[in-house]
Scaffold this active site. Structure first.
Site, PDB file in Angstrom:
ATOM      1  N   ASP A  82      39.021   9.161 -17.501  1.00 23.16           N
ATOM      2  CA  ASP A  82      37.625   9.159 -17.979  1.00 23.16           C
ATOM      3  C   ASP A  82      36.655   8.756 -16.875  1.00 23.16           C
ATOM      4  O   ASP A  82      35.530   9.243 -16.822  1.00 23.16           O
ATOM      5  CB  ASP A  82      37.465   8.205 -19.167  1.00 23.16           C
ATOM      6  CG  ASP A  82      38.127   8.738 -20.430  1.00 23.16           C
ATOM      7  OD1 ASP A  82      38.664   9.862 -20.381  1.00 23.16           O
ATOM      8  OD2 ASP A  82      38.116   8.034 -21.447  1.00 23.16           O
ATOM      9  N   GLU A 112      28.621  37.980 -18.597  1.00 22.74           N
ATOM     10  CA  GLU A 112      27.516  37.457 -19.399  1.00 22.74           C
ATOM     11  C   GLU A 112      26.199  38.078 -18.926  1.00 22.74           C
ATOM     12  O   GLU A 112      25.707  37.728 -17.863  1.00 22.74           O
ATOM     13  CB  GLU A 112      27.433  35.930 -19.262  1.00 22.74           C
ATOM     14  CG  GLU A 112      26.254  35.329 -20.015  1.00 22.74           C
ATOM     15  CD  GLU A 112      25.781  33.996 -19.468  1.00 22.74           C
ATOM     16  OE1 GLU A 112      25.267  33.197 -20.250  1.00 22.74           O
ATOM     17  OE2 GLU A 112      25.905  33.737 -18.251  1.00 22.74           O
ATOM     18  N   ASN A 123      39.871  14.108 -25.953  1.00 18.19           N
ATOM     19  CA  ASN A 123      40.180  13.229 -24.829  1.00 18.19           C
ATOM     20  C   ASN A 123      41.664  12.893 -24.868  1.00 18.19           C
ATOM     21  O   ASN A 123      42.093  11.951 -25.521  1.00 18.19           O
ATOM     22  CB  ASN A 123      39.325  11.963 -24.905  1.00 18.19           C
ATOM     23  CG  ASN A 123      39.461  11.116 -23.649  1.00 18.19           C
ATOM     24  OD1 ASN A 123      40.250  11.438 -22.748  1.00 18.19           O
ATOM     25  ND2 ASN A 123      38.700  10.043 -23.579  1.00 18.19           N
ATOM     26  N   ASP A 127      39.335  16.528 -21.855  1.00 21.05           N
ATOM     27  CA  ASP A 127      40.071  16.946 -20.661  1.00 21.05           C
ATOM     28  C   ASP A 127      41.120  18.007 -20.999  1.00 21.05           C
ATOM     29  O   ASP A 127      41.285  18.400 -22.164  1.00 21.05           O
ATOM     30  CB  ASP A 127      40.716  15.724 -19.979  1.00 21.05           C
ATOM     31  CG  ASP A 127      41.421  14.819 -20.974  1.00 21.05           C
ATOM     32  OD1 ASP A 127      41.990  15.358 -21.952  1.00 21.05           O
ATOM     33  OD2 ASP A 127      41.395  13.585 -20.799  1.00 21.05           O
ATOM     34  N   ASP A 138      30.077  34.275 -15.378  1.00 19.23           N
ATOM     35  CA  ASP A 138      28.802  33.660 -15.744  1.00 19.23           C
ATOM     36  C   ASP A 138      27.619  34.379 -15.080  1.00 19.23           C
ATOM     37  O   ASP A 138      27.760  34.917 -13.986  1.00 19.23           O
ATOM     38  CB  ASP A 138      28.870  32.205 -15.265  1.00 19.23           C
ATOM     39  CG  ASP A 138      27.672  31.388 -15.649  1.00 19.23           C
ATOM     40  OD1 ASP A 138      27.466  31.209 -16.862  1.00 19.23           O
ATOM     41  OD2 ASP A 138      26.953  30.930 -14.746  1.00 19.23           O
TER      42      ASP A 138
HETATM   43 CA    CA Z   1      39.797  11.846 -20.450  1.00 18.01          CA
END
Ligand code: CA
Length: 620
Positions: free
Chosen positions: A148, A362, A142, A168, A333
């Protein structure tokens, strides 16, 4: 008085429709992509324009070198698809696209042409020279607590393993030196694009805006800065791209362009996950349709890439991010779940633009024939022409994990399934371009799978670092992050120690790590740092010898007498083996560098391998 006047004006403004306040009669909610580049092979760009009733207008451009060559309408009058052609000599700059009705401009929207960075078309994608470090960005570090919580989006809930933990892009940027210091040269982050979903938004695979980084991870500019700063440390950036589905909170879902944009008319029906229906000559067509058009889960609407506007949108979106963020690769993906002809076209067009780029798909199958079906150069009985340079090696992944905990019983070595799985490499056009891994964000952590057996874990790390292909490592493993033995995604994607203020242990500085954690981290660093500077182990030929009991030996070698011997002993006891079998590669009296013990050694008639260990010897 002043306050009263201001309030009064606000009231008036609130009472008027927004359209009347603006000069524009039509509001354009989305125009994508918002920019393009001069000098792309893809010099025709189809813009998706979205706004109430916009289809009644006619777009026009007055900018030298840019002209509109096609305008398409779809069932929903709130969409226009406008194809612009960009001349090679167009000047980079910003200009307006105007929308005209009855001779009057009723809406305008800015658009921009950028200059390409030098060497952009020649970018090198990742290959066997590289080693990939995979992170789940919400769980790595973070770096910015101010993002957040973002109004209107799922907020921070660190106590919930399925909630957002606050990691992040800033956190990754702060620890690039750490990743480089471990010997990794590529960074794959699971998706960072907006996931404005009420729950489970941390994982990133339910994208709600394909042109916007999720603000809880940072901004588009932050993602580009991550790429730039990584590159300065010798690390390429691999983007996780999802072609098969979007998140149910995507703005398209509130106003679909057409009924065929989402499979099954926009209504949920479950895929059967029966991937073999694509290759199986006996598969019921209904099962194949259910596999392809069924949704992965209820909150991930399944895209119909047979719609040509959607196909164009997705291809351009990938090109846009490669160019914008200076990517060195894409991990795609749920590869087989998307329309087969489309994924092939998508890969082909990316390689047309960037011939040396890399994409890895994948395809979660233990069957190498199924995985090989998708790799560039494969001739398939059903006529499918694949273009993917690389695929994830799920067959080796699964088999490696299966054999590691096995004890020796009977005459056949317990390594045999892995040895024989590798023999299937003849099915692949280019096995050296597969990505090999022992764990990822969708599997239980290897250490949990092995019930905490660090010796076996080290053998697996040595294996992925020395076998053919590009190794991929999952963050936190180096400090023995373990997680549950039964798959629980939120828990296996645990927070990296040291990524959060107040963490007792810190993987980045080493503070508070146990002796075992430090030892594991040193092991990973030693292994991948050595791999990084040893070309023969990256791309040399592979010759393996039939396993004998608990021991499996193979060599990576070239024609210039460079060779590396790898000897894996997963037994509980040390094993002394005669070396005459390996006489094509080593002779008594020759010297080698013992990589993991950082010392020179000399071969005798035999070699003793400690219990549960990897021995890597670089021949002098
Ligand atoms: Ca953050």
């Amino acid at each position: 008085m002043r306050i009263a006047l201001a309030s009064c004006l606000l009231l008036i403004a609130a009472a008027l429709p927004t359209r009347a306040l603006a000069a524009n009669r039509y509001a354009i909610d989305h125009l994508e992509p918002a920019s393009w580049w001069v000098g792309m092979k893809h010099d025709h760009v189809e813009l998706m324009v979205h706004g109430d009733g916009i289809a009644t207008t006619t777009p026009r451009v007055a900018y030298v070198g840019v002209r509109i060559v096609d305008v398409a309408k779809v069932a929903n009058p709130n969409y226009l698809f406008v194809t612009v052609a960009v001349a090679r000599d167009a000047r980079p700059g910003e200009f307006a696209i105007e929308f005209v009705e009855n001779g009057k401009v009723v809406a305008t929207h800015p658009w921009r042409l950028d200059a390409r960075a030098p060497g952009s078309a020649q970018r090198r994608g990742f290959d066997a020279r590289d080693a990939i470090y995979l992170v789940t960005p919400d769980r790595f570090a973070n770096g910015d607590v101010h993002n957040d919580n973002v109004a209107g989006m799922e907020g921070l809930d660190r106590g919930n393993s399925n909630g957002r933990h606050g990691g992040d892009i800033a956190g990754i940027r702060q620890h690039l030196d750490y990743i480089a210091g471990l010997g990794f040269t590529q960074l794959w982050s699971t998706p960072v694009l907006e996931n404005n979903q009420p729950k489970f938004s941390y994982h990133g695979y339910a994208i709600t805006d394909l042109y916007r980084v999720d603000p809880r991870f940072g901004s588009n500019a932050d993602y580009r800065a991550l790429s730039r700063e990584a590159k300065a440390r010798g690390i390429g950036l691999i983007m996780d791209v999802v072609l098969n589905h979007i998140g149910s909170g995507h703005w398209w879902m509130r106003d679909l362009p057409s009924n065929d944009w989402i499979n099954n008319g926009g209504k949920f029906f479950q895929t059967n996950h029966r991937r073999t229906t694509l290759q199986d000559p006996h598969a019921a067509p209904q099962d194949r349709r259910t596999f392809l058009d069924g949704w992965f889960v209820k909150d991930m609407p399944d895209l119909n890439q047979r719609n040509p506007h959607l196909a164009r949108y997705l291809i351009q979106n990938s090109l846009w991010w490669i160019e914008y963020a200076d990517l060195s690769g894409i991990r795609e993906d749920t590869f087989g779940y998307a329309d087969t002809a489309f994924v092939s076209q998508w890969a082909k067009e990316i390689l047309d633009e960037y011939p040396d780029f890399a994409m890895v798909g994948e395809e979660w199958s233990v069957n190498p024939a199924i995985v090989a079906h998708w790799q560039r150069g494969k001739t398939n009985p059903d006529g499918h022409v694949p273009h993917m340079p690389s695929m994830m090696d799920f067959p080796i992944h699964t088999t490696l994990r299966d054999v590691l905990p096995l004890a020796e019983h009977g005459p056949d070595s317990s390594w045999i399934p892995l040895y024989e799985m590798l023999a299937n490499d003849f099915l692949y056009p280019d096995p050296g371009r597969l990505v090999v891994f022992a764990e990822n964000h969708d599997t239980t952590r290897l250490l949990a799978h092995l019930d905490g057996d660090v010796g076996l874990w080290k053998i697996a790390m040595a294996y992925i670092a020395t076998i053919r292909g590009t190794p991929q490592f999952y963050y936190g493993s180096e400090v023995l992050v373990r997680g549950p033995k039964d798959r629980h995604d939120g828990e296996l994607r645990a927070d990296m120690p040291g990524g959060w203020n107040g963490d007792a242990a810190d993987a980045f500085t080493g503070k508070g790590l146990s002796t075992a954690q430090r030892d594991a981290q040193d092991y990973v660093r030693k292994l991948f740092e050595w791999r990084k500077r040893t070309p023969v182990v990256q791309s040399g030929r592979l010759t393996h010898f039939a396993p004998d009991g608990s021991v499996y030996v193979y060599f990576r070698h070239d024609d210039r007498h460079k060779a590396v011997m790898v000897a894996l002993n997963k037994g509980d006891a040390a094993k002394t083996m005669a070396l005459d079998r390996f006489g094509d590669f080593i002779k008594p009296g020759e010297r080698a560098y013992d990589v993991l013990n950082d010392r020179d050694m000399q071969f005798g008639a035999s070699l003793t391998l400690p219990a549960k260990s990897a021995t890597i010897l670089e021949l002098r």
